[in-house]
Design an enzyme around this catalytic site. Structure first.
Site, PDB file in Angstrom:
ATOM      1  N   ASP A  18       0.093   5.189   1.088  1.00  0.00           N
ATOM      2  CA  ASP A  18      -0.038   6.204   2.105  1.00  0.00           C
ATOM      3  C   ASP A  18      -0.250   5.351   3.581  1.00  0.00           C
ATOM      4  O   ASP A  18      -0.767   4.391   3.737  1.00  0.00           O
ATOM      5  CB  ASP A  18      -1.320   6.969   2.084  1.00  0.00           C
ATOM      6  CG  ASP A  18      -1.075   7.790   0.846  1.00  0.00           C
ATOM      7  OD1 ASP A  18      -0.487   8.875   0.918  1.00  0.00           O
ATOM      8  OD2 ASP A  18      -1.848   7.736  -0.101  1.00  0.00           O
TER       9      ASP A  18
ATOM     10  N   ASP B 107      -1.579  -0.510   5.957  1.00  0.00           N
ATOM     11  CA  ASP B 107      -1.627   0.281   7.395  1.00  0.00           C
ATOM     12  C   ASP B 107      -3.182   0.506   7.517  1.00  0.00           C
ATOM     13  O   ASP B 107      -3.647   1.196   8.673  1.00  0.00           O
ATOM     14  CB  ASP B 107      -1.056   1.650   7.562  1.00  0.00           C
ATOM     15  CG  ASP B 107      -1.696   2.519   6.504  1.00  0.00           C
ATOM     16  OD1 ASP B 107      -1.790   2.133   5.235  1.00  0.00           O
ATOM     17  OD2 ASP B 107      -2.077   3.939   6.886  1.00  0.00           O
TER      18      ASP B 107
ATOM     19  N   ASP C 148       0.909  -1.106   0.087  1.00  0.00           N
ATOM     20  CA  ASP C 148      -0.193  -0.144   0.038  1.00  0.00           C
ATOM     21  C   ASP C 148       1.016   1.273   0.014  1.00  0.00           C
ATOM     22  O   ASP C 148       2.081   1.120   0.302  1.00  0.00           O
ATOM     23  CB  ASP C 148      -0.911   0.011   1.218  1.00  0.00           C
ATOM     24  CG  ASP C 148      -1.378   1.343   1.679  1.00  0.00           C
ATOM     25  OD1 ASP C 148      -2.136   1.819   0.790  1.00  0.00           O
ATOM     26  OD2 ASP C 148      -1.289   1.755   2.722  1.00  0.00           O
TER      27      ASP C 148
HETATM   28  O1  LIG Z   1      -4.536   3.070  -0.447  1.00  0.00           O
HETATM   29  P1  LIG Z   1      -3.802   4.307   0.118  1.00  0.00           P
HETATM   30  O2  LIG Z   1      -2.727   4.322  -0.877  1.00  0.00           O
HETATM   31  O3  LIG Z   1      -3.301   3.999   1.447  1.00  0.00           O
HETATM   32  O4  LIG Z   1      -4.759   5.255   0.009  1.00  0.00           O
HETATM   33  C1  LIG Z   1      -5.471   5.720   0.875  1.00  0.00           C
HETATM   34  C2  LIG Z   1      -5.756   7.287   1.067  1.00  0.00           C
HETATM   35  O5  LIG Z   1      -4.670   7.784   0.911  1.00  0.00           O
HETATM   36  C3  LIG Z   1      -4.610   8.886   1.252  1.00  0.00           C
HETATM   37  O6  LIG Z   1      -5.256   9.771   2.388  1.00  0.00           O
HETATM   38  C4  LIG Z   1      -4.288   9.415   3.440  1.00  0.00           C
HETATM   39  O7  LIG Z   1      -2.900   9.864   3.291  1.00  0.00           O
HETATM   40  C5  LIG Z   1      -3.178  11.359   3.153  1.00  0.00           C
HETATM   41  C6  LIG Z   1      -1.655  11.973   3.081  1.00  0.00           C
HETATM   42  O8  LIG Z   1      -0.855  11.523   4.017  1.00  0.00           O
HETATM   43  C7  LIG Z   1      -3.828  12.177   4.597  1.00  0.00           C
HETATM   44  O9  LIG Z   1      -3.934  13.371   4.498  1.00  0.00           O
HETATM   45  C8  LIG Z   1      -5.013  11.146   4.799  1.00  0.00           C
HETATM   46  O10 LIG Z   1      -5.621  11.722   6.026  1.00  0.00           O
HETATM   47  C9  LIG Z   1      -5.049   9.657   4.721  1.00  0.00           C
HETATM   48  O11 LIG Z   1      -6.272   9.148   4.743  1.00  0.00           O
HETATM   49  C10 LIG Z   1      -5.004   9.793  -0.074  1.00  0.00           C
HETATM   50  O12 LIG Z   1      -5.051  11.229  -0.209  1.00  0.00           O
HETATM   51  C11 LIG Z   1      -6.356   9.495  -0.314  1.00  0.00           C
HETATM   52  O13 LIG Z   1      -6.931   9.735  -1.614  1.00  0.00           O
HETATM   53  C12 LIG Z   1      -6.617   7.783  -0.206  1.00  0.00           C
HETATM   54  O14 LIG Z   1      -7.967   7.328  -0.309  1.00  0.00           O
END
Ligand SMILES: O=P(O)(O)OC[C@H]1O[C@H](O[C@H]2O[C@H](CO)[C@@H](O)[C@H](O)[C@H]2O)[C@H](O)[C@@H](O)[C@@H]1O
Length: 275
Positions: free
Chosen positions: A31, A203, A29
């Site tokens: 983020d 995560d 994954d």
């Molecule tokens: O599947 P992923 O790659 O983990 O994406 C899930 C979401 O990730 C991002 O949001 C998350 O990270 C952001 C940046 O650190 C943070 O601001 C946010 O609170 C987290 O939820 C991404 O911006 C989303 O579009 C994804 O859905």
């Protein structure tokens, strides 16, 4: 009910992977797993050392891939120097083939609905909510204003019911997306078909589906070894950690964990390994 397999020891997981490296894969994954969590999603880059390890791994095993809710174009930018790393964006609605983003034909007809949804969200939700418009997926972030969580979740549920969309809850975010049969679990099921070993690092709540896919394959195929690695954080309950074989303390710890895997392969690591 199937008997759960004995807990894995890290050294065993590593040596089983090294001995079947041509049938092994590593899936990550983005983020919160190999990139830090920040308030501004556009400002996020992989943690130090992650890209170098992924490159090395891609020369050692059959498959290395990123499985994310980010658009594939964003992933292309962040992983541009790593042609051996496969990219799956928007929960698998997008892939990258020969440098070109391919979007799922089932999802494409939903583009006008999703465009309208992004516009409604920007107009109707309070200013503290960040609306991330990813064309076929709309992410509603409340990290800047956690007290808006209930309002965001209510609004998202109402829209999902009205428009026939799927909701995915995550770390201070709700993702709304078309009702196509793609998620991190379906990607892992498909991508591990020809593998006998697969590691998945995640995560967040959506990563539990990938863990489930590994477990499902293990039940169907006792020769298959799935290795689920949870990256700890205080925003998701401990269910993901309970379902994992191993835990990394934070995204910054993942490169060091990968060093244990890379170091178990014979010979010096291939690729631009920075140590
Ligand atoms: O599947 P992923 O790659 O983990 O994406 C899930 C979401 O990730 C991002 O949001 C998350 O990270 C952001 C940046 O650190 C943070 O601001 C946010 O609170 C987290 O939820 C991404 O911006 C989303 O579009 C994804 O859905």
């Amino acid at each position: 009910m199937a008997t759960p397999r004995a807990p894995l020891r890290f050294v065993e997981a590593v040596s089983a992977t090294v001995s079947e490296s041509t049938k092994s894969g590593f899936f990550f994954d983005y983020d919160g797993t190999i990139a830090p969590i920040m308030r501004d999603p556009a400002a996020v880059f992989p943690v130090a050392g992650a890209l170098a390890r992924l490159e090395v791994l891609s020369n050692l095993v059959s498959r290395v891939a990123i499985v994310s809710a980010r658009p594939a174009a964003f992933l292309c930018d962040r992983f541009s120097g790593l042609p051996g790393v496969h990219l799956f964006g928007l929960y698998g609605m997008q892939t990258v083939v020969d440098g070109e983003v391919r979007t799922d034909a089932d999802a494409q007809p939903w583009a006008p609905v999703m465009r309208g949804l992004a516009a409604d969200a920007a107009r109707e939700l309070p200013g503290g909510v960040l609306v991330e418009d990813k064309a076929l997926l709309v992410s509603l972030h409340y990290r800047a204003a956690p007290s808006l969580r209930t309002a965001v979740e209510r609004w998202a549920s109402g829209k999902a019911a009205e428009l026939g969309l799927r909701e995915q809850y995550g770390r201070m975010v709700v993702d709304l997306r078309p009702p196509v049969e793609r998620d991190k679990g379906t990607i892992i099921e498909h991508e591990t078909e020809s593998l006998t070993r697969a590691w998945y690092f995640g995560d967040d709540l959506s990563d539990a589906r990938a863990f489930d896919a590994l477990r499902g394959r293990e039940r169907r195929d006792p020769a298959f070894m799935g290795v689920a690695v949870a990256v700890a954080n205080d925003e998701v309950g401990d269910e993901l950690i309970r379902g994992a074989d191993f835990t990394a303390g934070s995204p910054e710890d993942v490169p060091a964990m990968l060093d244990h895997v890379i170091g178990a392969f014979p010979g010096p690591p291939a690729g631009s390994y920075a140590g």
